[in-house]
Scaffold this motif. Structure first.
Motif, PDB file in Angstrom:
ATOM      1  N   PRO A  99      -3.144  -5.779 -10.150  1.00  0.00           N
ATOM      2  CA  PRO A  99      -1.827  -5.233  -9.204  1.00  0.00           C
ATOM      3  C   PRO A  99      -0.617  -6.190  -9.642  1.00  0.00           C
ATOM      4  N   TYR A 100      -0.038  -5.919 -10.691  1.00  0.00           N
ATOM      5  CA  TYR A 100       1.037  -6.899 -11.181  1.00  0.00           C
ATOM      6  C   TYR A 100       2.359  -6.907 -10.271  1.00  0.00           C
ATOM      7  N   PHE A 101       2.588  -5.819  -9.667  1.00  0.00           N
ATOM      8  CA  PHE A 101       3.567  -5.804  -8.699  1.00  0.00           C
ATOM      9  C   PHE A 101       3.413  -5.756  -7.287  1.00  0.00           C
ATOM     10  N   ARG A 102       2.430  -6.505  -6.904  1.00  0.00           N
ATOM     11  CA  ARG A 102       2.199  -6.694  -5.456  1.00  0.00           C
ATOM     12  C   ARG A 102       3.192  -7.902  -5.063  1.00  0.00           C
ATOM     13  N   PRO A 111     -17.243 -14.629 -10.032  1.00  0.00           N
ATOM     14  CA  PRO A 111     -16.636 -13.255  -9.244  1.00  0.00           C
ATOM     15  C   PRO A 111     -16.054 -12.284 -10.252  1.00  0.00           C
ATOM     16  N   GLN A 112     -16.255 -11.328  -9.801  1.00  0.00           N
ATOM     17  CA  GLN A 112     -15.932  -9.853 -10.371  1.00  0.00           C
ATOM     18  C   GLN A 112     -14.608  -9.537  -9.836  1.00  0.00           C
ATOM     19  N   ARG A 113     -13.389  -9.118 -10.661  1.00  0.00           N
ATOM     20  CA  ARG A 113     -12.293  -8.735  -9.744  1.00  0.00           C
ATOM     21  C   ARG A 113     -12.269  -7.365  -9.632  1.00  0.00           C
ATOM     22  N   PRO A 114     -11.855  -6.892  -8.615  1.00  0.00           N
ATOM     23  CA  PRO A 114     -11.688  -5.391  -8.339  1.00  0.00           C
ATOM     24  C   PRO A 114     -10.751  -4.738  -9.446  1.00  0.00           C
ATOM     25  N   ARG A 115     -11.109  -3.396  -9.688  1.00  0.00           N
ATOM     26  CA  ARG A 115     -10.114  -2.748 -10.879  1.00  0.00           C
ATOM     27  C   ARG A 115      -9.099  -1.866  -9.864  1.00  0.00           C
ATOM     28  N   VAL A 116      -7.990  -2.446  -9.342  1.00  0.00           N
ATOM     29  CA  VAL A 116      -6.803  -1.669  -8.532  1.00  0.00           C
ATOM     30  C   VAL A 116      -5.737  -2.217  -9.096  1.00  0.00           C
ATOM     31  N   ILE A 117      -4.735  -1.133  -8.761  1.00  0.00           N
ATOM     32  CA  ILE A 117      -3.252  -1.394  -8.968  1.00  0.00           C
ATOM     33  C   ILE A 117      -2.343  -1.999  -7.980  1.00  0.00           C
ATOM     34  N   LYS A 171       0.796  -1.184   0.015  1.00  0.00           N
ATOM     35  CA  LYS A 171      -0.041  -0.149  -0.107  1.00  0.00           C
ATOM     36  C   LYS A 171       0.878   1.380   0.132  1.00  0.00           C
ATOM     37  N   GLU A 172       1.973   1.172   0.831  1.00  0.00           N
ATOM     38  CA  GLU A 172       2.925   2.256   1.125  1.00  0.00           C
ATOM     39  C   GLU A 172       3.565   2.446  -0.337  1.00  0.00           C
TER      40      GLU A 172
END
Length: 466
Positions: free
Chosen positions: A238-241, A460-466, A218-219
């Motif tokens: 979120p490719y880079f989590r 299931p629907q995925r969230p649109r987040v980075i 998150k940071e």
């Protein structure tokens, strides 16, 4: 770095520690930065020195790349031959170790792992140690840098050429570590740079990114957004989590679950047909795992666990895969079930799966209803669109059975359809060969479904987040 599906492609990886030590004799920021930069410069000199050694783990192969010394190999030896020293689970008839090859699309055909070590014994006479006492207020900084570099080459490349590429990569990584260290330095506290490898969509392939250890995803959102822009990636995945870090073939997951058993299957061939698959990584959850005897009643629970593992391993959620008890508690807390449901062996279906996903993970789902199994053959467009836009596993329940749909092969012109099914009713061990050869994970035709039974599909629907 681009990886293609070819047996000639080789990924050479080197891992090892480098000791970072320096003495800060002043709290002046500019002075401290200069000392740290000098220390990194010395480390880069070490990498170029005669004392750096590259070794093949669990073998007698040692290489001094900067002074052309090779043990059990030679400078002109192809990397493919060096792979023969790599310890794997496969052996030929003579018992000789054989290098394992991967042929999945987007991954390297082979991975050659090397260890980075520094020679301790130095030439010349040994001198007696001299102790000197200096009264000075200072800060001693000490850290172990976890060097981890990969380079793409070919099996025919000589080991000398590959080592030269690795030394260049190590030098570059030290430069990047220096930048990150100075950027995130707080007073006299250093945040350890952490090299992580991510397998990005084609044609990008495998890339290495440095994150400061101990800083949450998150940071790091700003830094991750910059990486999305750098590699021209969309902002809805979120490719880079850290949960998306690439697991190399010699680094199995530690929880015992199989990942993506469908990846070894051959796709069916349909006239003018296309294949639409689940996207990303999931764990295979089935009967009798986790020391829970759920044979005969827990198939929907297991399908739900597989779906939850998908959201967790793509980094969309941080919550661990829920147990049967936690699933039941969620249904009670959501008001769908009464207290006696806890600890029972009562079946659940697609609607309950939808409720749990929303209650525990905040994930919404669409429900697709068919009044009889024969209608499923006409749902190719809906399923293909789901896997194309959402990419999540689908839970399907009908009667007393539940399954997980991982993909479809569908022809828009002929209407032909095949379903990629992950069956939670399997009761054996985590044997990929048995699971795929016996059809517990496999492609099924429309006749797989009970033609007269009703079915509910939870998409299931995925969230649109980075």
């Amino acid at each position: 770095m681009v990886l293609v599906d070819s047996d000639s492609v080789l990924i050479v990886r080197v891992k090892g520690p480098l000791e970072f030590r320096c003495l800060l004799d002043s709290t002046d920021v500019e002075r401290a930065h200069k000392i740290i930069s000098t220390t990194f410069q010395n480390l880069r000199s070490q990498v170029k020195s005669d004392f750096v050694v590259l070794a093949v783990p669990d073998s007698p192969v040692f290489i001094w790349p900067n002074k052309d010394v090779y043990v059990e190999t030679s400078p002109d030896t192809p990397c493919e031959d060096v792979l023969q020293w790599t310890r794997t689970d496969e052996h030929d008839s003579s018992g000789k170790r054989c290098a394992r090859k991967k042929n999945r699309k987007g991954l390297a055909a082979s991975v050659l792992n090397l260890s980075l070590v520094m020679e301790v014994t130095r030439p010349g006479c040994l001198a007696a140690p001299v102790l000197r006492k200096t009264l000075q207020k200072s800060h001693f900084l000490s850290a172990t840098l976890p060097m981890d570099c990969v380079v793409r080459t070919s099996c025919s490349t000589t080991i000398k050429e590959a080592c030269s590429q690795l030394l260049e990569a190590l030098t570059h990584q030290l430069c990047e570590m220096e930048k990150l260290t100075l950027q995130h330095m707080k007073g006299v506290t250093l945040l350890l740079p952490e090299p992580l490898h991510f397998l990005l969509p084609e044609p990008i392939g495998l890339v290495t990114v440095l994150f400061p250890a101990g800083v949450s995803d998150k940071e790091l959102e700003t830094q991750r957004r910059e990486l999305h822009q750098q590699f021209d990636l969309p902002d809805d995945w979120p490719y880079f989590r850290r949960t998306n870090v690439y697991h190399f073939p010699n680094e199995p997951y530690g929880d015992g679950y199989l990942r993506n058993p469908h990846s070894v299957l051959t796709h069916p061939t349909l006239d003018d047909g296309k294949v639409f698959l689940v996207r990303g990584v999931y764990s295979y959850h089935h009967y009798m795992q986790d020391r829970i005897s759920d044979d005969g009643w827990g198939c929907a629970y297991r399908s739900l666990q597989t779906i939850c593992s998908w959201f967790q391993q793509q980094g969309f959620v941080e919550r661990c895969v829920p147990s049967h008890r936690e699933i039941q508690q969620a249904l009670v807390d959501a008001g769908d079930k009464q207290g006696p449901f806890l600890g029972s062996r009562q079946w659940i279906g697609s609607i309950e799966v939808q409720i749990v996903l929303n209650h525990l993970l905040g994930i919404t789902s669409k429900i697709l209803f068919v009044s009889q199994g024969s209608e499923l053959a006409s749902k190719g467009r809906e399923l293909a669109n789901h896997f194309l836009t959402e990419g999540t596993p689908v839970m399907i329940g009908g009667g007393v059975l539940a399954h997980t749909i991982l993909g479809v092969a569908w022809s828009e012109t002929t209407g032909q359809i095949r379903y990629l099914i992950l069956d939670p009713h399997y009761t054996g061990g985590e044997d990929l060969q048995v699971i795929t050869e016996k059809g517990w994970c496999g492609w099924k035709g429309p006749e797989f479904w009970d033609q007269t039974a009703y079915y509910n599909l939870c998409l299931p629907q995925r969230p649109r987040v980075i």
